[in-house]
Design a protein around this motif. Structure first.
Motif, PDB file in Angstrom:
ATOM      1  N   ILE A  36       0.941  -0.833   0.070  1.00  0.00           N
ATOM      2  CA  ILE A  36      -0.198   0.297   0.253  1.00  0.00           C
ATOM      3  C   ILE A  36       0.397   0.816  -0.098  1.00  0.00           C
ATOM      4  N   ASN A  37       1.867   1.363   0.039  1.00  0.00           N
ATOM      5  CA  ASN A  37       3.158   2.550   0.235  1.00  0.00           C
ATOM      6  C   ASN A  37       3.784   3.262  -0.859  1.00  0.00           C
ATOM      7  N   TYR A  38       2.713   2.216  -2.033  1.00  0.00           N
ATOM      8  CA  TYR A  38       3.400   2.818  -3.602  1.00  0.00           C
ATOM      9  C   TYR A  38       3.152   4.384  -4.055  1.00  0.00           C
ATOM     10  N   HIS A  39       2.424   4.965  -2.827  1.00  0.00           N
ATOM     11  CA  HIS A  39       2.555   6.629  -2.881  1.00  0.00           C
ATOM     12  C   HIS A  39       3.205   6.756  -3.063  1.00  0.00           C
ATOM     13  N   VAL A  40       4.578   6.678  -2.387  1.00  0.00           N
ATOM     14  CA  VAL A  40       5.811   7.131  -1.543  1.00  0.00           C
ATOM     15  C   VAL A  40       6.985   7.944  -3.080  1.00  0.00           C
ATOM     16  N   LEU A  41       6.577   7.297  -3.692  1.00  0.00           N
ATOM     17  CA  LEU A  41       7.562   8.083  -5.239  1.00  0.00           C
ATOM     18  C   LEU A  41       6.425   8.583  -5.777  1.00  0.00           C
ATOM     19  N   ARG A  42       7.318   9.773  -5.855  1.00  0.00           N
ATOM     20  CA  ARG A  42       6.722  11.484  -5.557  1.00  0.00           C
ATOM     21  C   ARG A  42       7.618  11.820  -7.222  1.00  0.00           C
ATOM     22  N   SER A  43       7.987  10.926  -7.872  1.00  0.00           N
ATOM     23  CA  SER A  43       8.990  11.515  -9.302  1.00  0.00           C
ATOM     24  C   SER A  43       9.243  10.164  -9.433  1.00  0.00           C
ATOM     25  N   ALA A  44       9.269  10.093 -11.037  1.00  0.00           N
ATOM     26  CA  ALA A  44       9.586   8.297 -12.206  1.00  0.00           C
ATOM     27  C   ALA A  44      10.389   8.784 -13.087  1.00  0.00           C
ATOM     28  N   ILE A  45      10.638   8.125 -13.820  1.00  0.00           N
ATOM     29  CA  ILE A  45      11.677   7.984 -15.077  1.00  0.00           C
ATOM     30  C   ILE A  45      10.830   7.210 -16.136  1.00  0.00           C
ATOM     31  N   SER A  46      11.143   8.071 -17.370  1.00  0.00           N
ATOM     32  CA  SER A  46      10.200   6.589 -18.243  1.00  0.00           C
ATOM     33  C   SER A  46      10.847   7.694 -19.695  1.00  0.00           C
ATOM     34  N   CYS A  47      10.633   6.490 -19.963  1.00  0.00           N
ATOM     35  CA  CYS A  47      10.815   6.580 -22.166  1.00  0.00           C
ATOM     36  C   CYS A  47       9.747   7.745 -23.088  1.00  0.00           C
ATOM     37  N   PRO A  48       9.919   7.946 -23.986  1.00  0.00           N
ATOM     38  CA  PRO A  48       8.983   8.131 -24.834  1.00  0.00           C
ATOM     39  C   PRO A  48       8.193   7.180 -24.773  1.00  0.00           C
ATOM     40  N   GLY A  49       6.519   7.022 -24.767  1.00  0.00           N
ATOM     41  CA  GLY A  49       5.919   6.000 -25.246  1.00  0.00           C
ATOM     42  C   GLY A  49       5.746   4.953 -24.055  1.00  0.00           C
ATOM     43  N   GLY A  50       6.094   5.947 -22.104  1.00  0.00           N
ATOM     44  CA  GLY A  50       6.629   4.599 -21.516  1.00  0.00           C
ATOM     45  C   GLY A  50       4.939   4.921 -20.843  1.00  0.00           C
ATOM     46  N   GLU A  51       4.256   3.918 -19.917  1.00  0.00           N
ATOM     47  CA  GLU A  51       2.990   4.156 -18.892  1.00  0.00           C
ATOM     48  C   GLU A  51       3.731   3.847 -17.904  1.00  0.00           C
ATOM     49  N   LEU A  52       3.123   5.256 -17.097  1.00  0.00           N
ATOM     50  CA  LEU A  52       3.163   5.082 -15.996  1.00  0.00           C
ATOM     51  C   LEU A  52       1.689   4.768 -14.320  1.00  0.00           C
ATOM     52  N   TRP A  53       1.827   4.419 -13.123  1.00  0.00           N
ATOM     53  CA  TRP A  53       0.568   4.023 -12.935  1.00  0.00           C
ATOM     54  C   TRP A  53       1.075   4.952 -11.792  1.00  0.00           C
ATOM     55  N   VAL A  54      -0.751   5.831 -12.015  1.00  0.00           N
ATOM     56  CA  VAL A  54      -0.590   6.908 -10.777  1.00  0.00           C
ATOM     57  C   VAL A  54      -1.683   6.454 -10.120  1.00  0.00           C
ATOM     58  N   ASN A  55      -1.359   6.656  -8.663  1.00  0.00           N
ATOM     59  CA  ASN A  55      -2.209   6.203  -7.615  1.00  0.00           C
ATOM     60  C   ASN A  55      -2.618   7.943  -6.789  1.00  0.00           C
ATOM     61  N   PHE A  56      -3.499   7.831  -5.907  1.00  0.00           N
ATOM     62  CA  PHE A  56      -3.492   8.650  -4.651  1.00  0.00           C
ATOM     63  C   PHE A  56      -4.880   8.145  -3.916  1.00  0.00           C
ATOM     64  N   GLN A  57      -4.508   9.428  -2.756  1.00  0.00           N
ATOM     65  CA  GLN A  57      -5.312   8.824  -1.744  1.00  0.00           C
ATOM     66  C   GLN A  57      -6.549  10.312  -2.265  1.00  0.00           C
ATOM     67  N   TYR A  58      -7.825  10.254  -1.071  1.00  0.00           N
ATOM     68  CA  TYR A  58      -8.922  10.924  -1.747  1.00  0.00           C
ATOM     69  C   TYR A  58      -9.557  10.796   0.010  1.00  0.00           C
ATOM     70  N   ALA A  59      -9.978  11.929   0.693  1.00  0.00           N
ATOM     71  CA  ALA A  59     -10.453  11.809   1.779  1.00  0.00           C
ATOM     72  C   ALA A  59     -12.287  12.929   1.513  1.00  0.00           C
ATOM     73  N   ARG A  60     -13.050  12.562   2.250  1.00  0.00           N
ATOM     74  CA  ARG A  60     -14.167  13.754   2.766  1.00  0.00           C
ATOM     75  C   ARG A  60     -15.075  13.996   1.599  1.00  0.00           C
ATOM     76  N   PHE A  61     -14.941  13.381   0.292  1.00  0.00           N
ATOM     77  CA  PHE A  61     -15.926  13.758  -0.641  1.00  0.00           C
ATOM     78  C   PHE A  61     -17.264  13.094  -0.412  1.00  0.00           C
ATOM     79  N   GLN A  62     -18.721  13.715  -0.408  1.00  0.00           N
ATOM     80  CA  GLN A  62     -19.868  13.598   0.347  1.00  0.00           C
ATOM     81  C   GLN A  62     -20.599  12.888  -1.147  1.00  0.00           C
ATOM     82  N   CYS A  63     -20.089  13.602  -2.316  1.00  0.00           N
ATOM     83  CA  CYS A  63     -20.724  13.049  -3.857  1.00  0.00           C
ATOM     84  C   CYS A  63     -20.236  12.083  -4.085  1.00  0.00           C
ATOM     85  N   PRO A  64     -21.247  11.207  -4.193  1.00  0.00           N
ATOM     86  CA  PRO A  64     -21.118   9.590  -4.385  1.00  0.00           C
ATOM     87  C   PRO A  64     -20.240   9.335  -5.939  1.00  0.00           C
TER      88      PRO A  64
END
Length: 347
Positions: A36-64
């Motif tokens: 679950i600690n994936y989100h600690v990586l704040r910078s990454a390295i990619s090549c042209p055409g590379g794919e990265l998975w971005v994740n994030f946490q959210y809190a207290r949004f009330q609209c379902p």
């Protein structure tokens, strides 16, 4: 005076309703830490055409039906949004947590910098949340995919690694080196095991150390790819290791082949295969997995990417129409990789 009091109450009511919604820990899932600690990586390295998975946490949004917009921004010159992605609310182990794949343009300039920004989109008809909330931004640095070679050294392992082939005798310890070795690469070594592998070999290291235990002539193969991004694979390279000059192919062949380590187990059957190969992967839930197959010359035959929705998942690979011979099946997560030798036999 009453109008002023009513206005103040209205403002306070709106602030209470909308305050506190947050998007935090925006980061990249292709992190070597795992879990679950994936989100600690704040910078990454990619090549042209590379794919990265971005994740994030959210809190207290009330609209379902809240959705989130993920923008990939080119920073050179005037900052420009080059692509946008949307994703809904999800959770992992009870934690509000979402992720989405982001692809770097194939035309990205080497050395350039991109940023990723996540913001919320309030659904129509719901006023419980702000119109938009923005999280922290993260960076992607663009580097080129390099062609590697394999060098070797014998004890005491001093000096510059020499190019192969490597000629040694049984009982001889040796080291193989990825040249050049880059900190942002993950390396996987494929050697017949036994007689040329042992527990000293790491799947991420550009250095492989082992001891020859049997006579024969063997092939050592090196796979290299960016640790943070998919589709940034270096060309496959190999070298020959001759142990006392006796010929032997060093292969193990059966009806089923398996390979594994903690966090990643792979099975493939039947082997040899005539038409369809079944690949079973066991890895952590929600973990992105890339499965690829190359021929003996390193030419990519098939590649697919999936996310583990169950502890074990199966994929079918058709080899119908492919020539007979040796193929290499590679299954990789962000921090682990397994390679299985597959034999295509039409008999």
């Amino acid at each position: 005076m009453k109008k002023i009091i009513l206005l103040i109450l209205l403002v306070v009511s709106c602030w209470i309703t909308t305050a506190g919604q947050t998007i935090t820990n925006v980061g990249f899932t292709n992190n070597r830490d795992g879990g679950i600690n994936y989100h600690v990586l704040r910078s990454a390295i990619s090549c042209p055409g590379g794919e990265l998975w971005v994740n994030f946490q959210y809190a207290r949004f009330q609209c379902p039906d809240t959705r989130f917009k993920v923008d990939l921004i080119q920073t050179s010159g005037t900052p420009t949004i080059v692509s946008s992605y949307t994703v809904g609310m999800d959770n992992v182990e009870g934690i509000p947590w979402s992720m989405v794949g982001v692809t770097v343009p194939a035309t990205a300039v080497i050395g350039s910098l991109y940023k990723v920004r996540v913001s919320s989109m309030r659904p129509e008809g719901c006023t419980k949340d702000p119109a938009s909330v923005t999280g922290n931004t993260v960076e992607i640095r663009i580097k080129s995919v390099e062609v590697h070679s394999i060098g070797y050294l014998l004890p005491p392992y001093s000096g510059t690694p020499k190019p192969g082939p490597l000629n040694i005798s049984t009982g001889q310890t040796f080291r193989l080196y990825a040249i050049p070795e880059r900190s942002y690469y993950t390396y996987t070594w494929l050697l017949p095991c036994p007689p040329l592998c042992n527990e000293l070999a790491g799947t991420r290291s550009g250095v492989f150390e082992s001891t020859a235990t049997e006579l024969g002539s063997y092939t050592a193969t090196l796979y290299g790819h960016f640790a943070d991004a998919y589709y940034c694979d270096a060309p496959v390279v190999s070298t020959v290791i001759n142990v006392s000059g006796s010929a032997s192919n060093g292969l193990r062949v059966g009806t089923e082949e398996s390979a594994g380590q903690e966090g990643l187990m792979v099975r493939a059957w039947p082997n040899p295969v005539r038409e369809v190969l079944t690949v079973e992967v066991q890895a952590e839930l929600r973990k992105p997995v890339t499965i690829s197959m190359t021929d003996a010359r390193g030419r990519l035959i098939q590649r697919r990417q999936t996310v583990m929705e169950a502890p074990k998942q199966q994929e079918l690979f058709s080899l119908n129409g492919q020539p007979t011979g040796i193929y290499l099946l590679r299954v990789a997560t962000a921090d682990k990789a397994q390679v299985i030798k597959i034999i295509k036999d039409d008999k």
